[in-house]
Structure formats: C-alpha cells, structure tokens
Design a protein around this motif. Structure first.
Motif, PDB file in Angstrom:
ATOM      1  N   SER A   1      -2.850  -4.061 -38.546  1.00 12.34           N
ATOM      2  CA  SER A   1      -3.117  -2.721 -38.044  1.00 12.34           C
ATOM      3  C   SER A   1      -4.103  -2.076 -38.986  1.00 12.34           C
ATOM      4  O   SER A   1      -3.966  -2.166 -40.203  1.00 12.34           O
ATOM      5  CB  SER A   1      -1.833  -1.885 -37.995  1.00 12.34           C
ATOM      6  OG  SER A   1      -2.120  -0.562 -37.617  1.00 12.34           O
ATOM      7  N   THR A   2      -5.116  -1.427 -38.440  1.00 11.55           N
ATOM      8  CA  THR A   2      -6.137  -0.834 -39.298  1.00 11.55           C
ATOM      9  C   THR A   2      -5.751   0.571 -39.763  1.00 11.55           C
ATOM     10  O   THR A   2      -6.536   1.222 -40.439  1.00 11.55           O
ATOM     11  CB  THR A   2      -7.483  -0.763 -38.553  1.00 11.55           C
ATOM     12  OG1 THR A   2      -7.322   0.004 -37.346  1.00 11.55           O
ATOM     13  CG2 THR A   2      -7.966  -2.158 -38.198  1.00 11.55           C
ATOM     14  N   ARG A   3      -4.551   1.039 -39.382  1.00  6.05           N
ATOM     15  CA  ARG A   3      -4.089   2.342 -39.833  1.00  6.05           C
ATOM     16  C   ARG A   3      -2.579   2.402 -39.728  1.00  6.05           C
ATOM     17  O   ARG A   3      -1.962   1.598 -39.031  1.00  6.05           O
ATOM     18  CB  ARG A   3      -4.714   3.469 -39.003  1.00  6.05           C
ATOM     19  CG  ARG A   3      -4.433   3.351 -37.505  1.00  6.05           C
ATOM     20  CD  ARG A   3      -4.996   4.513 -36.731  1.00  6.05           C
ATOM     21  NE  ARG A   3      -4.208   5.705 -36.959  1.00  6.05           N
ATOM     22  CZ  ARG A   3      -4.510   6.888 -36.422  1.00  6.05           C
ATOM     23  NH1 ARG A   3      -5.591   7.017 -35.673  1.00  6.05           N
ATOM     24  NH2 ARG A   3      -3.751   7.932 -36.655  1.00  6.05           N
ATOM     25  N   SER A   4      -1.945   3.352 -40.445  1.00  6.60           N
ATOM     26  CA  SER A   4      -0.507   3.509 -40.364  1.00  6.60           C
ATOM     27  C   SER A   4      -0.107   4.046 -38.997  1.00  6.60           C
ATOM     28  O   SER A   4      -0.780   4.925 -38.445  1.00  6.60           O
ATOM     29  CB  SER A   4      -0.011   4.462 -41.457  1.00  6.60           C
ATOM     30  OG  SER A   4      -0.179   3.889 -42.725  1.00  6.60           O
TER      31      SER A   4
ATOM     32  N   TYR B   1      -3.492  11.611 -40.027  1.00  3.18           N
ATOM     33  CA  TYR B   1      -3.948  10.376 -40.661  1.00  3.18           C
ATOM     34  C   TYR B   1      -5.214  10.634 -41.486  1.00  3.18           C
ATOM     35  O   TYR B   1      -5.322  10.184 -42.633  1.00  3.18           O
ATOM     36  CB  TYR B   1      -4.217   9.306 -39.608  1.00  3.18           C
ATOM     37  CG  TYR B   1      -4.711   7.999 -40.199  1.00  3.18           C
ATOM     38  CD1 TYR B   1      -3.866   7.195 -40.966  1.00  3.18           C
ATOM     39  CD2 TYR B   1      -6.017   7.587 -40.006  1.00  3.18           C
ATOM     40  CE1 TYR B   1      -4.316   6.007 -41.513  1.00  3.18           C
ATOM     41  CE2 TYR B   1      -6.479   6.389 -40.559  1.00  3.18           C
ATOM     42  CZ  TYR B   1      -5.627   5.609 -41.310  1.00  3.18           C
ATOM     43  OH  TYR B   1      -6.077   4.435 -41.862  1.00  3.18           O
TER      44      TYR B   1
ATOM     45  N   ARG C   1     -14.506  -3.667 -45.068  1.00  2.00           N
ATOM     46  CA  ARG C   1     -13.778  -3.180 -43.887  1.00  2.00           C
ATOM     47  C   ARG C   1     -14.724  -2.957 -42.721  1.00  2.00           C
ATOM     48  O   ARG C   1     -14.426  -3.289 -41.567  1.00  2.00           O
ATOM     49  CB  ARG C   1     -13.050  -1.875 -44.203  1.00  2.00           C
ATOM     50  CG  ARG C   1     -11.710  -2.047 -44.852  1.00  2.00           C
ATOM     51  CD  ARG C   1     -10.833  -0.821 -44.712  1.00  2.00           C
ATOM     52  NE  ARG C   1     -11.470   0.399 -45.155  1.00  2.00           N
ATOM     53  CZ  ARG C   1     -11.807   1.409 -44.362  1.00  2.00           C
ATOM     54  NH1 ARG C   1     -11.622   1.340 -43.057  1.00  2.00           N
ATOM     55  NH2 ARG C   1     -12.367   2.494 -44.884  1.00  2.00           N
TER      56      ARG C   1
ATOM     57  N   ASP D   1     -14.602  -4.631 -39.155  1.00  2.00           N
ATOM     58  CA  ASP D   1     -14.390  -3.787 -37.970  1.00  2.00           C
ATOM     59  C   ASP D   1     -15.277  -4.197 -36.801  1.00  2.00           C
ATOM     60  O   ASP D   1     -14.940  -3.944 -35.641  1.00  2.00           O
ATOM     61  CB  ASP D   1     -14.656  -2.314 -38.300  1.00  2.00           C
ATOM     62  CG  ASP D   1     -13.505  -1.667 -39.046  1.00  2.00           C
ATOM     63  OD1 ASP D   1     -12.402  -2.253 -39.054  1.00  2.00           O
ATOM     64  OD2 ASP D   1     -13.706  -0.590 -39.629  1.00  2.00           O
TER      65      ASP D   1
ATOM     66  N   SER E   1      -4.853  -1.845 -43.329  1.00  2.00           N
ATOM     67  CA  SER E   1      -5.449  -0.525 -43.494  1.00  2.00           C
ATOM     68  C   SER E   1      -5.792  -0.278 -44.957  1.00  2.00           C
ATOM     69  O   SER E   1      -5.183  -0.864 -45.862  1.00  2.00           O
ATOM     70  CB  SER E   1      -4.479   0.553 -42.996  1.00  2.00           C
ATOM     71  OG  SER E   1      -3.306   0.546 -43.786  1.00  2.00           O
TER      72      SER E   1
ATOM     73  N   GLU F   1      -5.198   2.344 -46.817  1.00  2.00           N
ATOM     74  CA  GLU F   1      -4.097   2.942 -47.574  1.00  2.00           C
ATOM     75  C   GLU F   1      -3.046   1.891 -47.935  1.00  2.00           C
ATOM     76  O   GLU F   1      -2.391   1.984 -48.977  1.00  2.00           O
ATOM     77  CB  GLU F   1      -3.472   4.125 -46.823  1.00  2.00           C
ATOM     78  CG  GLU F   1      -2.695   3.798 -45.555  1.00  2.00           C
ATOM     79  CD  GLU F   1      -3.566   3.708 -44.315  1.00  2.00           C
ATOM     80  OE1 GLU F   1      -3.002   3.755 -43.208  1.00  2.00           O
ATOM     81  OE2 GLU F   1      -4.809   3.579 -44.443  1.00  2.00           O
ATOM     82  N   GLN F   2      -2.891   0.867 -47.088  1.00  2.00           N
ATOM     83  CA  GLN F   2      -1.962  -0.214 -47.434  1.00  2.00           C
ATOM     84  C   GLN F   2      -2.514  -1.054 -48.577  1.00  2.00           C
ATOM     85  O   GLN F   2      -1.771  -1.457 -49.473  1.00  2.00           O
ATOM     86  CB  GLN F   2      -1.675  -1.096 -46.223  1.00  2.00           C
ATOM     87  CG  GLN F   2      -0.679  -2.210 -46.535  1.00  2.00           C
ATOM     88  CD  GLN F   2      -0.289  -3.013 -45.310  1.00  2.00           C
ATOM     89  OE1 GLN F   2      -0.223  -2.488 -44.197  1.00  2.00           O
ATOM     90  NE2 GLN F   2      -0.028  -4.289 -45.501  1.00  2.00           N
TER      91      GLN F   2
ATOM     92  N   GLY G   1       0.860   1.162 -42.589  1.00  2.00           N
ATOM     93  CA  GLY G   1       0.197   0.165 -41.761  1.00  2.00           C
ATOM     94  C   GLY G   1       1.033  -0.100 -40.524  1.00  2.00           C
ATOM     95  O   GLY G   1       1.424   0.818 -39.803  1.00  2.00           O
ATOM     96  N   ASP G   2       1.371  -1.358 -40.298  1.00  2.00           N
ATOM     97  CA  ASP G   2       2.192  -1.746 -39.153  1.00  2.00           C
ATOM     98  C   ASP G   2       3.619  -2.066 -39.593  1.00  2.00           C
ATOM     99  O   ASP G   2       4.326  -2.804 -38.930  1.00  2.00           O
ATOM    100  CB  ASP G   2       1.548  -2.966 -38.465  1.00  2.00           C
ATOM    101  CG  ASP G   2       2.135  -3.257 -37.095  1.00  2.00           C
ATOM    102  OD1 ASP G   2       2.639  -2.320 -36.455  1.00  2.00           O
ATOM    103  OD2 ASP G   2       2.089  -4.416 -36.672  1.00  2.00           O
TER     104      ASP G   2
END
Length: 221
Positions: free
Chosen positions: A2-5, A13, A31, A35, A45, A47-48, A211-212
């Motif tokens: 996942s590219t984001r939480s 976000y 990234r 993408d 992501s 942040e992860q 993330g996921d």
C-alpha cells in the motif's frame, strides 16, 4: 503493498506527512520511479519506511533480513538506518524489479550493506539456516507472496535472535481480512497468520495500522 496508510482521508494523510515525514530526496525519486510502474501498489508507504528506520535504530540492529524487496525502497530505508558495518540480506525473485533500486542503493552509499539473494525466499532462508545463521539477525521484514507468509515467519523466528523483531506487512490487506465473503488464498493466508500470531507465546506482538497494517513480533527466547 500500500502506498499510504489506510483509514485516513486525504486531508489528514497529507497533514500526517507534512508534520512528520523526513524523506530524503533520493528516497522520493525512487518512489516516484516506482509509482510509474503498473505494480506500484507493491511499494511501501514513505511513513512506513521511516517507521521501520526508527525501529531498526531503537533496537540497535546490525544484521537485518528482508523477504520481498520489489524496487528496493524498504531495503534502502533499512540499510540506511544500519550502522556502517551493518548488513541487510534482501530476498526476492525478480531481477527486473530489484534492478530499479540498485542505482539508488549505490547513490545512497548503502549498496555494500545489501546482500541481494535472487530466488525463492524459502530456499534463501533455508540456505541462511544451513550457513549457521540461526539467531544472527536483529530485524526481519516480511513483504512477499502472502500464501507463504507462515513459512517465512517460522524461518525468520529461527533466524532472528531473542529480543529481535519481525515486521510483517499487509496484515490488514486493505480491509479484506475483515470481510468473511473474501475467501481468496491470499486473504485466507493472512487471516490464518494473524490468528496464529495472537496466540503465539514465542513472541510479543503489536499490530500497527500503518501502511496496509504492520504486525511487530518480538522473539522472546
């Protein structure tokens, strides 16, 4: 993958990133290149990545292990957080995907820290055990084919030292794990691992909704 939480709207976000993300420009370029690929959702992501760097530093990790490297963002993040004499063994099956990350590893001066092993990860992990590397790793990150997660986890539990940390990605699987109607092999494999982890007395656990979904399992003995 996942590219984001998950669970955050765009405004929240973006705020999260604006007040906490310290992503180097080099990381952002990797990234952005990823993408543009059809498989971009396989990337973690930012942040992860930053969170895992914090974990690696907090436990004073020197030897790290990664199962599932893709284009190398997570490897770049973890290797950058290791000390100069640290080592990351990165396992993946794709020369094509990992080739994307190699120039960035070189530019970041972490390529010498990364031992990339191409081939089925179960075989690579078994080879590490055969080499006498049991309990030699401080940190492991699992982010590869979901139907093999239990196999990867059991091997990582042998390879990580007591007090070491295993991070398992995609444990929320975009919410599918909470949908009883989803009986796909990947979803069922993640559900089974999540259930077994809750009752696994060999580890302390915490499922972090970043993330996921990222489960942290600390080996007890």
């Amino acid at each position: 993958m996942s590219t984001r939480s998950i669970g955050l709207d765009d405004n929240l976000y973006n705020y999260l990133l604006s007040v906490s993300l310290r992503e180097p420009e080099l990381f952002a370029r990797l990234r952005q290149e990823t993408d543009a690929m059809p498989e971009a959702m396989m990337q973690i992501s930012p942040e992860q990545g930053q969170f895992m760097q914090m974990l690696v530093k907090l436990i004073g990790a020197k030897n790290a292990l990664e199962i599932g490297t893709f284009t190398g963002y997570s490897a770049l993040a973890v290797a950058s957080a290791l000390p100069e004499d640290g080592k990351l063994v990165a396992c993946d099956i794709s020369e094509r995907f990992t080739a994307v990350g190699r120039p960035y590893w070189e530019e970041a001066n972490v390529a010498d820290k990364i031992d990339l092993r191409i081939g089925p990860a179960v075989d690579s992990l078994d080879a590490l055990l055969a080499e006498g590397q049991e309990a030699n790793f401080d940190f492991a990150f699992i982010d590869a084919d979901k139907t093999n997660y239990a196999n990867y986890y059991e091997r990582c539990l042998k390879l990580v030292r007591p007090g070491g940390l295993i991070a398992i990605d995609n444990v929320l699987w975009d919410g599918s794990v909470a949908n009883p109607a989803d009986k796909s092999p990947d979803t069922q494999a993640i559900r089974a691992l999540n259930t077994s982890l809750k009752n696994d007395e060999r580890v302390d656990i915490s499922l972090v909704p970043i993330g996921d979904g990222l489960t942290l399992a600390r080996r007890l003995s």
